[in-house]
Design a protein around this motif. Structure first.
Motif, short mmCIF file in Angstrom:
data_model
loop_
_atom_site.label_atom_id
_atom_site.label_comp_id
_atom_site.label_asym_id
_atom_site.label_seq_id
_atom_site.Cartn_x
_atom_site.Cartn_y
_atom_site.Cartn_z
N LEU A 243 64.61 -55.54 6.16
CA LEU A 243 64.12 -54.34 5.49
C LEU A 243 62.94 -54.67 4.58
O LEU A 243 61.93 -53.95 4.56
N TYR A 244 63.06 -55.77 3.85
CA TYR A 244 61.95 -56.17 2.98
C TYR A 244 60.71 -56.47 3.83
O TYR A 244 59.59 -56.09 3.47
N ALA A 245 60.92 -57.13 4.96
CA ALA A 245 59.80 -57.51 5.83
C ALA A 245 59.05 -56.28 6.35
O ALA A 245 57.81 -56.24 6.30
N ILE A 246 59.77 -55.29 6.84
CA ILE A 246 59.06 -54.13 7.40
C ILE A 246 58.45 -53.26 6.30
O ILE A 246 57.49 -52.53 6.56
N ASN A 247 58.98 -53.37 5.09
CA ASN A 247 58.41 -52.61 3.98
C ASN A 247 57.17 -53.28 3.37
O ASN A 247 56.35 -52.59 2.76
N ASN A 248 57.07 -54.59 3.53
CA ASN A 248 56.04 -55.32 2.78
C ASN A 248 55.13 -56.23 3.61
O ASN A 248 54.09 -56.64 3.10
N HIS A 249 55.50 -56.55 4.84
CA HIS A 249 54.76 -57.59 5.55
C HIS A 249 54.06 -57.13 6.81
O HIS A 249 53.52 -57.95 7.55
N ILE A 250 54.05 -55.84 7.10
CA ILE A 250 53.35 -55.38 8.31
C ILE A 250 51.85 -55.30 8.09
O ILE A 250 51.06 -55.90 8.84
N ASP A 251 51.43 -54.60 7.06
CA ASP A 251 49.99 -54.42 6.83
C ASP A 251 49.27 -55.75 6.62
O ASP A 251 48.10 -55.90 7.01
N ARG A 252 49.95 -56.72 6.02
CA ARG A 252 49.31 -58.00 5.74
C ARG A 252 49.05 -58.81 7.01
O ARG A 252 48.34 -59.82 6.95
N LEU A 253 49.55 -58.38 8.16
CA LEU A 253 49.29 -59.10 9.41
C LEU A 253 47.79 -59.19 9.71
O LEU A 253 47.34 -60.11 10.38
N GLN A 254 47.02 -58.22 9.19
CA GLN A 254 45.58 -58.28 9.42
C GLN A 254 44.97 -59.55 8.80
O GLN A 254 43.94 -60.04 9.27
#
Length: 337
Positions: A243-254
Motif C-alpha cells: 500500500l505504501y509503495a503504490i501510494n508513494n513510489h509510482i510517480d518516482r519511476l520517472q
C-alpha cells in the motif's frame, strides 16, 4: 558504496515503508480476515476498475494461477518467445496447468495482432491443441523494458473476443509503462480478463504481487492460490508495504527512467559497446565487443554489480535504491573504462 544494478528487485524497504509495516493491523488472510490485505486488494481492484483482486506471494504464482484459471490441460496459450511465463517461471505452464506455449517471434518481447491471429489453431482441428489464452507482458523483461503501443493491445483484445480466447497481462512492470506512456490502470482494466502487478519490481516492497480480474473468473483464484501453496496468514505487514509503495513510489519511476537514459547515452560513446537497445523505461540492454565475464569482474571490483545475458549482451536495471550519488559515480566509472 555498493551499486547493484542486477534488478529492480534488490531494493530494501524505506524507513517510511518499514514504519507503515510495523503499524499494520493484521489477521488471518486464509480466512480473509486480514484488514490490511483486504484494503490493498480493494485499492488495486478500484485502481484498475475491476471487480476483484487477490494478493499473492510472488508474481510467478500470480501468473501461473491466471493461466490455470483460463485453460484446461492439453490446451495452448500464445505468448512471445521472450515471455516471462515461458522463460522464467520454472516450466510452470506445463507442470501446473498441462498447457503448451505457442511462441511468437515478436519485437523486443512484443507481439502483433496479425501474429496472434496467425497463431490460433483451428478449433475444429482436433490434432492440434485448442488455443485458449493470449498472454502479453508489459513492460517486457527480456525485451529491455519495452512498452506496448496501447492501440495494438486493443486490437489483440478484439482478436481474443472474436475467437473466445482469454486475455492475460503479466504486468510485473506495468507501473513503469503507465508512467512512461502516460496511461492509466483503468485503460488496462477495460481490456484484460486478468492482470498481475508486482509490488517489489520498481516499487520497492519486499514481496508480493496482486492478481486482478472480474467476478466470474476470479471466483477460481483463491482456490488455485491454495492449491499452489499461496495461502498466507498475518501477511498484512507485507500488504502495508505494498500500500505504501503504490501510494508513494509510482510517480518516482520517472527518475529511474531518466537515469537509464543517461546511462544509455554514456554507453553509446564507449568504443567497446557495439549496440545499445532502445531504452523505454528502467532496463538497459547492451552488447560489448569483448569478454563479458571479464567486464563483469572488472566492474565488481569497483563494487558495481550487474548481470550478463550471454553472447556479449549485458543488462543494467535502475531502481529506488540507486541514488543520484551512485548514479554520478557509476557514470564516471563507465566513462573511465
Amino acid at each position: 558504496m555498493i551499486i547493484d544494478l542486477r534488478s529492480d528487485t534488490v531494493t530494501k524497504p524505506t524507513p517510511e515503508m518499514l514504519n507503515e509495516m510495523m503499524k499494520a493491523e493484521v489477521g488471518d488472510d486464509v480466512y480473509k480476515e486480514d484488514p490490511t490485505v483486504n484494503a490493498l486488494e480493494e485499492r488495486i481492484a478500484t485502481m484498475f476498475g475491476m471487480d476483484n483482486a487477490l494478493f499473492f506471494p510472488t508474481g510467478s504464482m500470480a501468473n501461473q494461477a491466471a493461466i490455470k484459471m483460463h485453460t484446461q490441460p492439453g490446451e495452448q496459450l500464445i505468448a512471445d518467445k521472450y515471455a516471462h511465463v515461458y522463460n522464467y517461471e520454472g516450466g510452470g505452464v506445463s507442470f501446473n496447468s498441462g498447457v503448451s506455449c505457442k511462441l511468437i517471434d515478436g519485437h523486443r518481447g512484443m507481439i502483433t495482432t496479425n501474429q496472434v491471429l496467425e497463431s490460433i489453431n483451428p478449433p475444429d482441428f482436433y490434432h492440434s491443441p485448442l488455443t485458449s489464452l493470449v498472454c502479453l507482458e508489459n513492460t517486457t523483461n527480456k525485451g529491455g523494458g519495452a512498452c506496448y503501443n496501447f492501440e495494438e493491445i486493443k486490437k489483440i483484445k478484439k482478436i481474443c473476443d472474436d475467437h473466445n480466447l482469454g486475455y492475460h497481462l503479466d504486468g510485473a512492470r506495468l507501473w513503469n509503462a503507465l508512467v512512461a506512456k502516460n496511461e492509466t490502470p483503468k485503460d488496462y482494466g477495460q481490456l484484460f480478463d486478468t492482470i498481475s502487478v508486482c509490488l517489489s519490481k520498481g516499487l520497492g516492497a519486499p514481496m508480493g504481487s496482486v492478481l486482478i480480474g472480474n467476478e466470474e473468473i476470479m471466483q477460481k483464484a483463491i482456490r488455485i492460490r491454495k492449491v499452489l501453496g499461496g495461502g498466507m496468514r498475518q501477511i498484512g505487514y507485507m500488504a502495508a508495504a505494498g500500500l505504501y509503495a503504490i501510494n508513494n513510489h509510482i510517480d518516482r519511476l520517472q527518475e529511474d527512467h531518466k537515469k537509464a537514459q543517461e546511462i544509455g547515452k554514456v554507453l553509446e560513446k564507449l568504443s567497446f559497446v557495439t549496440n545499445v537497445e532502445p531504452i523505454d523505461t528502467n532496463i538497459i540492454i547492451f552488447t560489448i565487443d569483448g569478454n563479458e565475464e571479464e567486464f563483469i569482474t572488472k566492474m565488481a571490483k569497483k563494487n558495481i554489480h550487474f548481470y550478463g545475458m550471454g553472447q556479449g549482451k549485458l543488462r543494467f536495471v535502475t531502481h529506488l535504491d540507486y541514488t543520484q550519488k551512485m548514479h554520478e559515480y557509476f557514470l564516471e566509472e563507465l566513462k573511465a573504462i
